[in-house]
Design an enzyme around this catalytic site. Structure first.
Site, PDB file in Angstrom:
ATOM      1  N   ASP A  98       0.851  -1.194   0.000  1.00 16.56           N
ATOM      2  CA  ASP A  98       0.000   0.000   0.000  1.00 16.56           C
ATOM      3  C   ASP A  98       0.890   1.248   0.000  1.00 16.56           C
ATOM      4  O   ASP A  98       2.103   1.158   0.216  1.00 16.56           O
ATOM      5  CB  ASP A  98      -0.894   0.012   1.264  1.00 16.56           C
ATOM      6  CG  ASP A  98      -2.152   0.860   1.086  1.00 16.56           C
ATOM      7  OD1 ASP A  98      -2.021   2.078   0.876  1.00 16.56           O
ATOM      8  OD2 ASP A  98      -3.260   0.299   1.140  1.00 16.56           O
TER       9      ASP A  98
ATOM     10  N   LYS B  26     -14.436   1.559 -12.507  1.00 18.21           N
ATOM     11  CA  LYS B  26     -14.638   0.188 -12.018  1.00 18.21           C
ATOM     12  C   LYS B  26     -15.134  -0.710 -13.161  1.00 18.21           C
ATOM     13  O   LYS B  26     -14.719  -1.859 -13.279  1.00 18.21           O
ATOM     14  CB  LYS B  26     -15.651   0.172 -10.870  1.00 18.21           C
ATOM     15  CG  LYS B  26     -15.123   0.748  -9.566  1.00 18.21           C
ATOM     16  CD  LYS B  26     -14.125  -0.204  -8.923  1.00 18.21           C
ATOM     17  CE  LYS B  26     -13.670   0.255  -7.553  1.00 18.21           C
ATOM     18  NZ  LYS B  26     -12.463  -0.460  -7.099  1.00 18.21           N
TER      19      LYS B  26
ATOM     20  N   ALA C  78     -20.795  -1.527  -6.506  1.00 18.54           N
ATOM     21  CA  ALA C  78     -22.197  -1.303  -6.893  1.00 18.54           C
ATOM     22  C   ALA C  78     -22.343  -0.009  -7.696  1.00 18.54           C
ATOM     23  O   ALA C  78     -23.357   0.187  -8.363  1.00 18.54           O
ATOM     24  CB  ALA C  78     -23.061  -1.232  -5.648  1.00 18.54           C
TER      25      ALA C  78
ATOM     26  N   TYR D 220     -15.968   7.301 -10.821  1.00 16.56           N
ATOM     27  CA  TYR D 220     -15.509   6.152 -10.019  1.00 16.56           C
ATOM     28  C   TYR D 220     -16.153   4.865 -10.550  1.00 16.56           C
ATOM     29  O   TYR D 220     -15.484   3.845 -10.732  1.00 16.56           O
ATOM     30  CB  TYR D 220     -15.891   6.404  -8.553  1.00 16.56           C
ATOM     31  CG  TYR D 220     -15.713   5.235  -7.619  1.00 16.56           C
ATOM     32  CD1 TYR D 220     -14.454   4.878  -7.145  1.00 16.56           C
ATOM     33  CD2 TYR D 220     -16.814   4.494  -7.188  1.00 16.56           C
ATOM     34  CE1 TYR D 220     -14.299   3.802  -6.275  1.00 16.56           C
ATOM     35  CE2 TYR D 220     -16.669   3.429  -6.320  1.00 16.56           C
ATOM     36  CZ  TYR D 220     -15.410   3.086  -5.867  1.00 16.56           C
ATOM     37  OH  TYR D 220     -15.270   2.023  -5.006  1.00 16.56           O
TER      38      TYR D 220
HETATM   39  P1  NAD Z   1      -9.558   2.204   1.241  1.00 19.78           P
HETATM   40  O1  NAD Z   1      -9.438   3.553   0.629  1.00 19.78           O
HETATM   41  O2  NAD Z   1      -9.591   2.110   2.728  1.00 19.78           O
HETATM   42  O3  NAD Z   1      -8.390   1.255   0.716  1.00 19.78           O
HETATM   43  C1  NAD Z   1      -7.797   1.396  -0.536  1.00 19.78           C
HETATM   44  C2  NAD Z   1      -6.303   1.412  -0.313  1.00 19.78           C
HETATM   45  O4  NAD Z   1      -5.645   1.501  -1.593  1.00 19.78           O
HETATM   46  C3  NAD Z   1      -5.807   2.613   0.499  1.00 19.78           C
HETATM   47  O5  NAD Z   1      -5.147   2.180   1.675  1.00 19.78           O
HETATM   48  C4  NAD Z   1      -4.884   3.343  -0.438  1.00 19.78           C
HETATM   49  O6  NAD Z   1      -3.735   3.921   0.192  1.00 19.78           O
HETATM   50  C5  NAD Z   1      -4.461   2.236  -1.394  1.00 19.78           C
HETATM   51  N1  NAD Z   1      -3.968   2.784  -2.646  1.00 19.78           N
HETATM   52  C6  NAD Z   1      -4.567   3.722  -3.430  1.00 19.78           C
HETATM   53  N2  NAD Z   1      -3.782   4.026  -4.476  1.00 19.78           N
HETATM   54  C7  NAD Z   1      -2.675   3.262  -4.366  1.00 19.78           C
HETATM   55  C8  NAD Z   1      -1.491   3.149  -5.129  1.00 19.78           C
HETATM   56  N3  NAD Z   1      -1.309   3.895  -6.208  1.00 19.78           N
HETATM   57  N4  NAD Z   1      -0.536   2.280  -4.732  1.00 19.78           N
HETATM   58  C9  NAD Z   1      -0.708   1.532  -3.609  1.00 19.78           C
HETATM   59  N5  NAD Z   1      -1.819   1.601  -2.831  1.00 19.78           N
HETATM   60  C10 NAD Z   1      -2.778   2.462  -3.210  1.00 19.78           C
HETATM   61  O7  NAD Z   1     -10.866   1.545   0.599  1.00 19.78           O
HETATM   62  P2  NAD Z   1     -11.669   0.228   1.011  1.00 19.78           P
HETATM   63  O8  NAD Z   1     -12.976   0.659   1.529  1.00 19.78           O
HETATM   64  O9  NAD Z   1     -10.813  -0.663   1.833  1.00 19.78           O
HETATM   65  O10 NAD Z   1     -11.919  -0.415  -0.414  1.00 19.78           O
HETATM   66  C11 NAD Z   1     -11.109  -1.459  -0.949  1.00 19.78           C
HETATM   67  C12 NAD Z   1     -11.544  -1.736  -2.375  1.00 19.78           C
HETATM   68  O11 NAD Z   1     -12.924  -2.103  -2.419  1.00 19.78           O
HETATM   69  C13 NAD Z   1     -11.393  -0.547  -3.331  1.00 19.78           C
HETATM   70  O12 NAD Z   1     -10.997  -1.005  -4.584  1.00 19.78           O
HETATM   71  C14 NAD Z   1     -12.789   0.006  -3.390  1.00 19.78           C
HETATM   72  O13 NAD Z   1     -13.010   0.737  -4.567  1.00 19.78           O
HETATM   73  C15 NAD Z   1     -13.623  -1.257  -3.323  1.00 19.78           C
HETATM   74  N6  NAD Z   1     -14.982  -1.007  -2.836  1.00 19.78           N
HETATM   75  C16 NAD Z   1     -15.169  -0.631  -1.536  1.00 19.78           C
HETATM   76  C17 NAD Z   1     -16.454  -0.377  -1.081  1.00 19.78           C
HETATM   77  C18 NAD Z   1     -16.712   0.048   0.338  1.00 19.78           C
HETATM   78  O14 NAD Z   1     -17.882   0.267   0.684  1.00 19.78           O
HETATM   79  N7  NAD Z   1     -15.700   0.165   1.198  1.00 19.78           N
HETATM   80  C19 NAD Z   1     -17.549  -0.488  -1.943  1.00 19.78           C
HETATM   81  C20 NAD Z   1     -17.308  -0.858  -3.271  1.00 19.78           C
HETATM   82  C21 NAD Z   1     -16.018  -1.136  -3.695  1.00 19.78           C
END
Ligand code: NAD
Length: 322
Positions: A31, A152, A118, A148
Site C-alpha cells: 500500500d 470500475k 455497486a 468512479y
Molecule cells: P480504502 O481507501 O480504505 O483502501 C484502498 C487502499 O488503496 C488505500 O489504503 C490506499 O492507500 C491504497 N492505494 C490507493 N492508491 C494506491 C497506489 N497507487 N498504490 C498503492 N496503494 C494504493 O478503501 P476500502 O474501503 O478498503 O476499499 C477497498 C476496495 O474495495 C477498493 O478497490 C474500493 O473501490 C472497493 N470497494 C469498496 C467499497 C466500500 O464500501 N468500502 C464499496 C465498493 C467497492
C-alpha cells in the site's frame, strides 16, 4: 498459501490480511501507507505506489497462489460525487489495475481477485428508492452516475479480458457499501454509516443531527466480516463473476440515523442540509451469489452497526472529542 494483498493499508485490505493470517497463510501487504488504526498482521508489508509498473512487477516477484487487488483511489460520497477528484480517481485506479494485471500475468499468479463496486450500476435503474435494480446483468447498457463507477466498469472488463486472452483465473466482486470497525470515520473520505456514528456520538442528547439531502435515499450496508467471507469464497470457487457482495437489508438514510440513535440511546432532531447524494436507491441483489456459491450474508445491519458505533465512540474519546 502465499498471498498478496494490494491495498492492505486500507479498510477492507487490512481486515483481509488479518483473516488470511488467521487461516495460516503467508501474506504480503502492499500500500501507499500502513493501516491507520492497528498494526498490520502481514508477514511482509511493502510501502510503494502501484501506479509505477516497476514497483508492481517488483512485488509480484514470486508465483503467489492468490492476489487480492483492492488498491483504489477511493472515498464516500463527499469524495466520489463532488467532481473535483474525477480525473485522479480514473487515472490512479485504472493505472494500478493495468499494472497489476501485467505483473500478475508475468508472475503466473494462480488466482486474482478484483474489487469492483455497486457504483457501476446504471443510474436509471436506481431512481425509485423503494425498487432499485442491481441485478448483475442490469449493468449494460452502462450508465454509472460517477467516474468512479466508470473506472470500475472499465477495470472489470480489463480483468475479464486478461482472463479470456491469457487464461488467467480472475474473480470479480461488486461490493455494496462495506462498513465496520477500523474504517475511515472522519476527514472527508468516510461513508455514511461511519459519518452518522460520528455525528451521533458527538451530539448531546436532544441536539441536532445533520443529514445530507432528504434522507429518503435508500442503501444497504454490509459488515466487513461478511464481505471477507464472500470474497474468499468467491476467490476459491470456479465462478469468475462479476457478482454482488452486499446486504439485501435496504434502509433509508433517515432509517439508518434512527438505528444509530437507538444504539446510542440518544434522541436527536434531523437537520437536512445540502450535500452530495449519489443515486436515489440502491440495494444488493443476492440471487446470483446464492446460486453460484450457495452462500449469502446473514448478519443484520443492527449487529454490525452496534460494534461500529462502539468503535467510533472509542476513537472520539481517544481524540478528546467526547
Ligand atoms: P480504502 O481507501 O480504505 O483502501 C484502498 C487502499 O488503496 C488505500 O489504503 C490506499 O492507500 C491504497 N492505494 C490507493 N492508491 C494506491 C497506489 N497507487 N498504490 C498503492 N496503494 C494504493 O478503501 P476500502 O474501503 O478498503 O476499499 C477497498 C476496495 O474495495 C477498493 O478497490 C474500493 O473501490 C472497493 N470497494 C469498496 C467499497 C466500500 O464500501 N468500502 C464499496 C465498493 C467497492
Amino acid at each position: 498459501m502465499k498471498i498478496l494483498v494490494c491495498g492492505a493499508g486500507g479498510f477492507i485490505g487490512s481486515h483481509l490480511v488479518k483473516r488470511l493470517k488467521a487461516e495460516g497463510n503467508w501474506v504480503r501487504g502492499v500500500d501507499l501507507k500502513h493501516p491507520e488504526f492497528s498494526e498490520t498482521a502481514a508477514d511482509d508489508f511493502i510501502i510503494g505506489d502501484l501506479r509505477d509498473p516497476k514497483f508492481a512487477k517488483g512485488i509480484t516477484d514470486e508465483p503467489f497462489d492468490e492476489v487480492y487487488q483492492l488498491a483504489a483511489d477511493m472515498g464516500g460520497a463527499g469524495f466520489v460525487f463532488v467532481g473535483d477528484h474525477d480525473a485522479a480517481i480514473m487515472h490512479n485506479s485504472a493505472t494500478v489495475n493495468l499494472n497489476m494485471l501485467e505483473a500478475c500475468k508475468e508472475a503466473k499468479v494462480k488466482r486474482i481477485f478484483y474489487s469492483s463496486s455497486a457504483c457501476i450500476y446504471p443510474e436509471h435503474n436506481q431512481l425509485d428508492p423503494e425498487n432499485p435494480n442491481c441485478e448483475e446483468n442490469s449493468a449494460y447498457p452502462a450508465a454509472p452516475d460517477s467516474e468512479y463507477g466508470w473506472e470500475k466498469l472499465f477495470s472489470e472488463r480489463l480483468y475479464m479480458a486478461y482472463g479470456r486472452n491469457y487464461g488467467m483465473n480472475v474473480h470479480i466482486a461488486r461490493y455494496h457499501n462495506i462498513f465496520g470497525e477500523e474504517g475511515t470515520w472522519d476527514g472527508g473520505r468516510e461513508k455514511s454509516p461511519a459519518a452518522i456514528c460520528r455525528k451521533v456520538g458527538e451530539a448531546s442528547d436532544g441536539g441536532e443531527l445533520e443529514i445530507w439531502g432528504p434522507g429518503t435515499q435508500t442503501r444497504s450496508f454490509l459488515h466487513v466480516s461478511e464481505c471477507l467471507e464472500g470474497t474468499i469464497r468467491l476467490m476459491r470457487s470456479d465462478f469468475a463473476g462479476p457478482v454482488n457482495i452486499g446486504s439485501e437489508e435496504m434502509i433509508s438514510i433517515n432509517g439508518l440515523a434512527d438505528l444509530v440513535m437507538e444504539i446510542a440511546g440518544k434522541n436527536l432532531s434531523k437537520k437536512h442540509i445540502d450535500g452530495p447524494l449519489g443515486v436515489n436507491g440502491r440495494n444488493s441483489d443476492n440471487a446470483l451469489i446464492e446460486k453460484k456459491l450457495g452462500w449469502k450474508p446473514s448478519q443484520t445491519l443492527k449487529d454490525g452497526m452496534e460494534v461500529t458505533y462502539q468503535w467510533i465512540s472509542m476513537q472520539l474519546k481517544d481524540a478528546g472529542r467526547l
